[in-house]
Design a protein around this motif. Structure first.
Motif: not given
Length: 246
Positions: A207-211
């Motif tokens: 979940r790169a965007d959330d990270a």
């Protein structure tokens, strides 16, 4: 020299106000007002500097230098104390020194040896044991110790115990459960470690965007806080910047 005299008087009044506001001994007023320069200097170094951030930084630097010259001094002293008297207090102190030296198995064994009699449910010792097992990579052993501590003493270092549980869950590859714990800690854990670990686990789970949003919020919020907070959290903030660039 009327301007200089006025400046000295203003400084005296500031120190006198500080002495009254912080409820220092009244005789400080006579020293401050009776000896315009030396009185203020004496008051600062006796009453103000020892409690200041500069003093704490100086003390920390002195300890770091002493440790650099003799890094095992405290460990040797703790071992000697246990050999002289194997009390719970001395064993706990030695366990903490073992943690400082990354001797996690030894620390865990010492903490376990203390969990007897009246100390069987001691939350501080159980917390130490959970931390030693965690740092030693024994996640499946650390988890039940921390979970039992949370149940028996729900108000004891709740954020720190929660972080041990979260890290143990992550180490045991129970990622969804770990994420749930870290989501709470992102908003409740003192400092930035909880937020950084939450963002790092989000990235690990794809979940790169959330990270990225978690790391961005860390840096944005830190800019609004005092410089001494940013200095204390510099390591986590630097890792957030590196994570955003990766």
């Amino acid at each position: 020299m009327p301007v200089l005299g006025g400046l000295v008087l203003a400084i005296q009044l500031c120190f006198a106000y500080h002495a009254l506001k912080t409820r220092r001994a009244y005789w400080w007023l006579f020293i401050i007002m009776g000896f315009p320069v030396m009185g203020c200097v004496l008051y600062y170094f006796v009453e103000v500097f020892p409690t200041s951030r500069e003093s704490r930084s100086a003390e920390k630097a002195v300890r770091a230098i002493a440790k650099a010259f003799d890094p095992d001094k405290e460990l040797r002293a703790a071992v000697a104390d246990v050999e002289a008297c194997g009390s719970v207090e001395n064993r706990v102190r030695l366990a903490r020194e073992c943690m400082e030296h990354k001797m996690y198995d030894d620390a865990a064994a010492l903490y376990r040896s203390c969990l007897n009699g009246v100390h069987d449910t001691d939350p501080d010792i159980r917390h130490g044991l959970a931390g030693a097992l965690l740092e030693g990579g024994k996640f499946w052993d650390a988890l039940p110790v921390a979970q039992k501590l949370r149940v028996s003493h729900p108000t004891f270092r709740s954020a720190e115990v929660g972080l041990v549980i979260a890290r143990a869950l992550e180490g045991a590859n129970r990622l969804e459960e770990a994420l749930g714990e870290l989501k709470v800690l992102a908003d409740t854990y003192p400092g930035e470690e909880g937020r950084w670990r939450y963002g790092a686990l989000l990235r690990r789970m794809g979940r790169a965007d959330d990270a990225q949003e978690v790391f961005r919020r860390m840096l944005r919020n830190a800019e609004r806080l005092p410089s001494h907070y940013r200095d204390a959290q510099r390591g986590w903030l630097d890792m957030a910047r590196e994570s955003m660039q990766a």
